[in-house]
Design an enzyme around this catalytic site. Structure first.
Site, PDB file in Angstrom:
ATOM      1  N   HIS A  27      36.375 -18.770  56.984  1.00  0.00           N
ATOM      2  CA  HIS A  27      35.357 -18.252  57.897  1.00  0.00           C
ATOM      3  C   HIS A  27      34.501 -17.187  57.218  1.00  0.00           C
ATOM      4  O   HIS A  27      33.274 -17.224  57.279  1.00  0.00           O
ATOM      5  CB  HIS A  27      36.027 -17.680  59.155  1.00  0.00           C
ATOM      6  CG  HIS A  27      35.097 -17.429  60.291  1.00  0.00           C
ATOM      7  ND1 HIS A  27      34.490 -16.217  60.514  1.00  0.00           N
ATOM      8  CD2 HIS A  27      34.682 -18.231  61.298  1.00  0.00           C
ATOM      9  CE1 HIS A  27      33.732 -16.283  61.597  1.00  0.00           C
ATOM     10  NE2 HIS A  27      33.829 -17.498  62.101  1.00  0.00           N
ATOM     11  N   SER A  72      29.158 -17.381  65.386  1.00  0.00           N
ATOM     12  CA  SER A  72      29.574 -16.771  64.106  1.00  0.00           C
ATOM     13  C   SER A  72      28.544 -17.002  63.016  1.00  0.00           C
ATOM     14  O   SER A  72      28.356 -16.163  62.134  1.00  0.00           O
ATOM     15  CB  SER A  72      30.905 -17.368  63.643  1.00  0.00           C
ATOM     16  OG  SER A  72      31.993 -16.781  64.268  1.00  0.00           O
ATOM     17  N   ASP A 131      35.353  -9.717  58.461  1.00  0.00           N
ATOM     18  CA  ASP A 131      35.734 -11.099  58.721  1.00  0.00           C
ATOM     19  C   ASP A 131      37.073 -11.398  58.044  1.00  0.00           C
ATOM     20  O   ASP A 131      37.911 -10.498  57.906  1.00  0.00           O
ATOM     21  CB  ASP A 131      34.633 -12.050  58.257  1.00  0.00           C
ATOM     22  CG  ASP A 131      34.519 -13.270  59.165  1.00  0.00           C
ATOM     23  OD1 ASP A 131      35.350 -14.179  59.024  1.00  0.00           O
ATOM     24  OD2 ASP A 131      33.599 -13.309  60.000  1.00  0.00           O
TER      25      ASP A 131
END
Length: 762
Positions: free
Chosen positions: A225, A540, A149
């Site tokens: 994220h 996600s 990520d």
């Protein structure tokens, strides 16, 4: 992919656009266009990684005729799970090296982007229980989850190692120092690995990577994220977190004591770059490092690439990981609710869809006629009461809107956006805007400016009220919290749907998990985060939730293969929510969810730990499937081995016979018979009987209809014959096939379409 963000100033969702990364460099004094290419060599010739890399450099040196250039132009050497390298090459150089007898394929570098408290209680994983999967797995303490990520914020309390034992001895990875990242300080017994990959973003002999100064040249995260994803999978217990006071509670991951290895492959760039060359290197390193599970919440456009397409590096990187016993999970994508939008479709990958939780933060809108509507936008602003007006265009918001609430509609016809209304709201100093638009499950928090989202039905109700009185008013109150069975469970509208556009005989997605308004860690630099936590939405978020569950399953069943773990998830999943109510797919229309929405259904962790029977498969089974898919043997060799051309069986097997925990028949005309094999992982002496719920207009017969297992019989096969009674082409109809011993119900979904002609030429 899109993720939920909080609103402070504009509250505008920022999307990123994928572009091909063309780079320019100077080669031997001449200006030539170059770009990074991935040279794939298949299986390793050496067990010594250093020898593998040396062979890569020799190959590149023979092409460039310079040892110095070979070293400088090499970006990555893939030397653990498979053999290959990434290098700066011109198109002509790429073509030349592709002709080398040892080269399987050469592809240009491409880019992916990220797919973005109560979730695990909703799934039944209660830390207070002395029974169940969470307890039996010791919260996943000895399992290692690799996250690919955008990096990690190591100071987050989600990555505290308090109470954890020693790092598993099989761990061979490392923490890499970098900008504001000290491996000795920031890695611990929770965050045991941290690497970053950016070589493919550099231009030859230049330093301009397009990465802003706000980014960290290390595994530390700037693009918010990676920390969120990692903490959903395996975050430690952190009490008293919320998003603007909403969703107050204790945040934790699916496997709270599992170890995390972060592989930073995404960077804060205008193109949202997560380069395939870097992703492949991270997957290669993760295999060598000793991770048990790989979770990837990345994707790109609507899927058009086959499992073995030269550009589908995710697929063959995952194939190598799965071949070595590592379970790989990937996001289904955020392009729903359109059909054929599901991504990451290879059968060896676990593809995860997103649902909501049994929690909602609606904002009450009380009209002057005492009618109260519940808006989907959470609002934490004080109560506001104002005159209400309607405009059919943001351009018609003039000074007369000052101090008033404005109702507007966003439609495909008026081609206006929320940004248009918000910009005009600021210009005329309106009190706020209430925007009616297509229903969306991406939840954003309104703060500082009143920006309320409603659906078209609610918008019409408000508009009719405005027309009914000379002085319409509206009162907007702070959000309330609703939890429990009064909140219907549905597959999120953004979650990508099946059927599988590339391999229609493979059901995708596989499984669903909560992915709407999930509270987890974030960088403190994230606008509007509360003490380093915020809620975000996307597949996600659903993907690491299932990764955490897989880590728990791996802890209690360390000898299970990735296919067995996947089967356990699918065959025990629930098509109803925890309250026994049906799971819906489309908003107010209340369409029931089907396998193209959520695969087997909503993940059920405790049942997955005791599935009774599992459908197993290995790398050879997947190769046979690729043979059945009529891929040429050279392409199949590409994904599996190099030295010897893989030979498909003759005749080629049926695509229906891959031992999946599902049956999907897209082109049923005449009777077909297929085979499935189940392995007993329950009581040694077990008797299972079959129960079939056939799709409408479809006949199903199963032989045998009883399976008897004992100490010498652990694996049995059965045949399924499928026929149609439809006289014309049909839509997909759905059903199920269940093996039950009275305690275990081993359910696989059936998705069958009568199609008289596979293709039709006019």
């Amino acid at each position: 992919m899109s993720s939920q963000v909080s609103w402070r100033i504009f509250g505008v969702m920022i999307s990123v656009v994928l572009i091909l990364n063309l780079e320019f460099s100077v080669v031997e004094g001449a200006s030539e266009e170059t770009k990074i290419h991935i040279v794939y060599l298949g299986e390793r010739e050496h067990n010594d990684p250093e020898l593998v890399t040396a062979s890569h450099l020799r190959m590149l040196e023979s092409l460039l005729e310079s040892k110095k250039d070979a070293s400088e132009f090499m970006v990555h050497s893939y030397r653990h799970g498979f053999s290959g390298f990434a290098a700066h090459l011109t198109d002509s150089q790429a073509k030349k090296i592709s002709e080398h007898p040892d080269v399987v394929q050469v592809t240009p570098n491409t880019f992916y982007e990220p797919q973005t408290t109560r979730a695990f209680d909703f799934l039944g994983l209660s830390p207070s229980s002395t029974k169940g999967l969470l307890h039996d797995a010791k919260m996943g303490e000895d399992v290692i989850i690799g996250i690919l990520d955008s990096g990690v914020w190591p100071e987050s309390p989600s990555f505290s190692d308090i109470g954890l034992g020693p790092i598993p001895k099989r761990w061979k990875g490392t923490c890499v120092d970098g900008e504001q990242f000290d491996s000795k300080k920031h890695c611990n017994k929770k965050l045991i690995g941290a690497r970053y990959y950016m070589d493919s973003l550099f231009k030859n002999n230049q330093t301009n990577t397009g990465i802003p100064d706000t980014e960290y040249m290390s595994a530390r995260e700037a693009l918010p994220h990676g920390s969120h994803v990692a903490s959903i999978a395996a975050g430690a217990f952190v009490p008293n977190v919320s998003d603007h006071g909403l969703g107050m509670g204790t945040a934790r991951g699916g496997a709270p004591k599992a170890r995390i290895a972060m592989y930073k492959v995404c960077w804060q760039r205008e193109d949202g770059s997560c380069a395939t060359a870097d992703i492949l290197k991270a997957m290669d390193d993760a295999i060598a490092d000793g991770v048990d599970v790989i979770s990837i919440s990345l994707g790109r456009a609507i899927p058009i690439l086959s499992e073995i397409d030269a550009y589908n590096e995710f697929s063959y990187g995952a194939f190598h990981a799965v071949s070595k016993g590592i379970t790989v999970l990937m996001a289904a994508g955020n392009f729903g609710p359109d059909a054929y939008s599901v991504q990451n479709i290879a059968p060896w990958i676990i593809t995860v869809a997103a649902t909501n939780l049994d929690r909602w933060f609606p904002t009450p809108l009380k009209l002057g006629n005492n009618v109260t509507l519940l808006a989907r936008t959470p609002s934490v602003d004080p109560e506001v009461q104002a005159e209400l007006i309607y405009v059919d265009s943001s351009k018609k918001m003039t000074s007369e809107a000052e101090g008033k609430m404005v109702l507007g509609f966003i439609t495909a016809e008026n081609r206006e956006t929320a940004y248009d209304f918000i910009t005009q709201q600021l210009a005329v100093r309106a009190a706020g805007v209430v925007l009616a638009s297509r229903r969306s499950d991406i939840i954003t928090v309104s703060e500082g400016m009143i920006i309320i989202n409603i659906d078209y039905q609610q918008g019409t109700t408000i508009l009719n009220y405005i027309k009914s009185t000379s002085k319409p008013t509206i009162k907007i109150s702070p959000s309330i919290t609703l939890t429990g069975p009064i909140v219907a469970t549905k597959v999120a509208d953004f979650s990508s749907r099946g059927p599988n556009s590339v391999s229609p005989y493979v059901l995708k997605p596989d499984i669903a998990a909560p992915g709407v308004a999930i509270m987890a860690a974030i960088t403190p630099e994230k606008m509007n985060s509360d003490n380093g936590f915020t809620s975000m939405s996307g597949t996600s978020m659903a993907t690491p939730a299932v990764a955490g569950v897989v880590a728990l399953l791996k802890a209690v069943h360390p000898d299970w293969s990735p296919a067995m773990l996947k089967s356990a998830l699918i065959t025990t999943a629930s098509t109803t929510d925890p309250y026994g109510e049906p799971i819906f797919s489309e908003g107010i229309s209340r369409k029931l969810a089907d396998p193209f929405d959520f695969g087997g259904g909503l993940v059920n962790p405790d049942k997955a730990a005791h599935p009774g029977l599992v459908y197993d498969a290995d790398a050879e089974d997947y190769r046979r499937f690729l043979c059945a898919s009529n891929y040429d043997e050279t392409s199949i060799t590409t994904i599996s081995r190099k030295n010897t051309l893989y030979k498909c069986p003759s005749p080629r097997p049926s695509m229906l016979d891959l031992n999946l925990p599902s049956i999907t028949i897209p082109y049923l005309k005449e009777d077909v018979t297929l085979t499935r094999t189940v392995t007993n992982v329950g009581p040694v002496d077990s008797v299972y009987k079959v129960v079939v719920q056939p799709p409408m207009g479809v006949k199903i017969s199963v032989t045998p209809n009883t399976l008897v297992f004992n100490s010498s019989v652990k694996k049995l096969s059965y045949q399924v014959t499928v026929s149609t009674t439809h006289k014309a082409n049909s839509i997909y109809y759905f059903g199920s096939l269940t093996w039950t011993d009275g305690t275990h119900n081993v359910v696989i979904p059936l998705s069958i379409r009568t199609q008289m002609l596979k293709y039709f030429d006019q």
